[in-house]
Design a protein around this motif. Sequence first.
Motif: not given
Length: 64
Positions: A44, A18, A10, A15
């Motif tokens: 991403i 996500l 990512c 991080r």
Amino acid sequence: MYGLIGKIVCVAGLRDALAELLLAAVPGLPGCLSYVIAQGKPMIVGFAERVETTPLGGQGLAQA
């Protein structure tokens, strides 16, 4: 049927965001289904290592 274990790469610093987004979707996705959440795509960068597996049992598979 097969299993796929993959690593998502990512955007730096996103991080946790996500992970939160993906974990929020888990209750609605029984078993080991592959999925991509449209809201997560901007977070991403790509995908790294992947390993294919052969499930021995679990949801969607006949009992031995």
